[in-house]
Design an enzyme around this catalytic site. Structure first.
Site, PDB file in Angstrom:
ATOM      1  N   ASN A  75       0.838  -1.197   0.000  1.00 52.66           N
ATOM      2  CA  ASN A  75       0.000   0.000   0.000  1.00 52.66           C
ATOM      3  C   ASN A  75       0.874   1.248   0.000  1.00 52.66           C
ATOM      4  OD1 ASN A  75       0.519  -0.910   2.764  1.00 52.66           O
ATOM      5  ND2 ASN A  75      -0.875   0.687   3.466  1.00 52.66           N
ATOM      6  N   GLU A 123       0.350   5.344   0.663  1.00 55.58           N
ATOM      7  CA  GLU A 123      -0.551   6.399   1.125  1.00 55.58           C
ATOM      8  C   GLU A 123      -0.102   7.769   0.644  1.00 55.58           C
ATOM      9  OE1 GLU A 123      -0.912   6.105   5.393  1.00 55.58           O
ATOM     10  OE2 GLU A 123      -2.123   4.287   5.240  1.00 55.58           O
ATOM     11  N   CYS A 174      -4.238   0.911  -2.332  1.00 57.63           N
ATOM     12  CA  CYS A 174      -4.081  -0.327  -1.567  1.00 57.63           C
ATOM     13  C   CYS A 174      -3.067  -1.252  -2.234  1.00 57.63           C
ATOM     14  CB  CYS A 174      -5.422  -1.053  -1.473  1.00 57.63           C
ATOM     15  SG  CYS A 174      -6.711  -0.151  -0.625  1.00 57.63           S
ATOM     16  N   GLU A 225      -3.357  -4.422  -2.888  1.00 57.07           N
ATOM     17  CA  GLU A 225      -3.961  -5.309  -3.878  1.00 57.07           C
ATOM     18  C   GLU A 225      -4.050  -4.630  -5.247  1.00 57.07           C
ATOM     19  OE1 GLU A 225      -4.946  -4.636  -0.755  1.00 57.07           O
ATOM     20  OE2 GLU A 225      -6.416  -6.127  -0.058  1.00 57.07           O
ATOM     21  N   CYS A 266     -10.393  -4.665   0.747  1.00 55.84           N
ATOM     22  CA  CYS A 266     -11.452  -3.674   0.932  1.00 55.84           C
ATOM     23  C   CYS A 266     -12.420  -3.714  -0.258  1.00 55.84           C
ATOM     24  CB  CYS A 266     -10.850  -2.275   1.081  1.00 55.84           C
ATOM     25  SG  CYS A 266     -10.228  -1.561  -0.469  1.00 55.84           S
ATOM     26  N   CYS A 283     -10.882  -2.766  -3.671  1.00 58.82           N
ATOM     27  CA  CYS A 283     -10.018  -3.839  -4.178  1.00 58.82           C
ATOM     28  C   CYS A 283     -10.846  -5.029  -4.654  1.00 58.82           C
ATOM     29  CB  CYS A 283      -9.021  -4.266  -3.111  1.00 58.82           C
ATOM     30  SG  CYS A 283      -7.751  -3.026  -2.804  1.00 58.82           S
TER      31      CYS A 283
END
Length: 159
Positions: free
Chosen positions: A61, A63, A72, A74, A111, A114
């Site tokens: 990930n 940010e 993310c 994924e 999430c 994703c």
């Protein structure tokens, strides 16, 4: 009318229960997790994808102070794999996430964003991608397809 939906997943007892390929994916996701840029949430996630050609692609990930600008693990991994291997199927996806200082954690599933992205690539390749989500200490859940975690999915058939 009321309907029930079941979420289908398999609980894998521990890391030692994985086969050699699955252990490679677990280890790769755990290692790449260390490269996460998570200055704000301090929640580090690693992802490893096994492609049909045997390649293992990893990502973490990333940010940003402007929260919606981050990505993310994924999706970082899926998008890189799709851009660099556009016609190669994704077979297995391993994800491990926990706070930076965690010694163990609960398995964290992908999430919603994703899940939607994984669904798109399952539709593109016309077959499911096995999804594994694991804790740092080896508690692992497995699904045969993201559809198991996204029973009311939105796809191109609605457009």
């Amino acid at each position: 009318m009321e309907k029930e939906f079941k979420i289908s997943f398999e609980a894998i007892s521990n890391y030692e229960s994985l086969d050699a390929t699955e252990k490679k994916l677990f280890d790769a996701a755990k290692k790449i997790r260390e490269n996460a840029y998570a200055e704000y949430s301090h929640f580090h996630v690693g992802c490893a994808i096994l492609l049909e050609n045997g390649e293992i692609i990893t990502g973490s990930n990333q940010e940003n102070a402007a929260y919606p600008s981050g990505l993310c693990a994924e999706r970082t991994t899926i998008f890189w794999a799709a851009a660099n291997f556009p016609n190669v199927k994704m077979k297995k996806l391993f994800v491990i996430g926990a706070s930076k200082e965690a010694l163990s954690s609960t398995p964290i599933p992908p999430c919603g964003a994703c899940r939607q992205s994984i669904l798109e690539y399952e539709a593109k390749q016309k077959e499911g991608i096995e999804i594994y989500f694991a804790s740092l200490d080896g508690e692992i859940f497995k699904t045969k397809s993201i559809r198991d975690l996204l029973p009311f999915s939105f796809d191109a058939s609605f457009l």
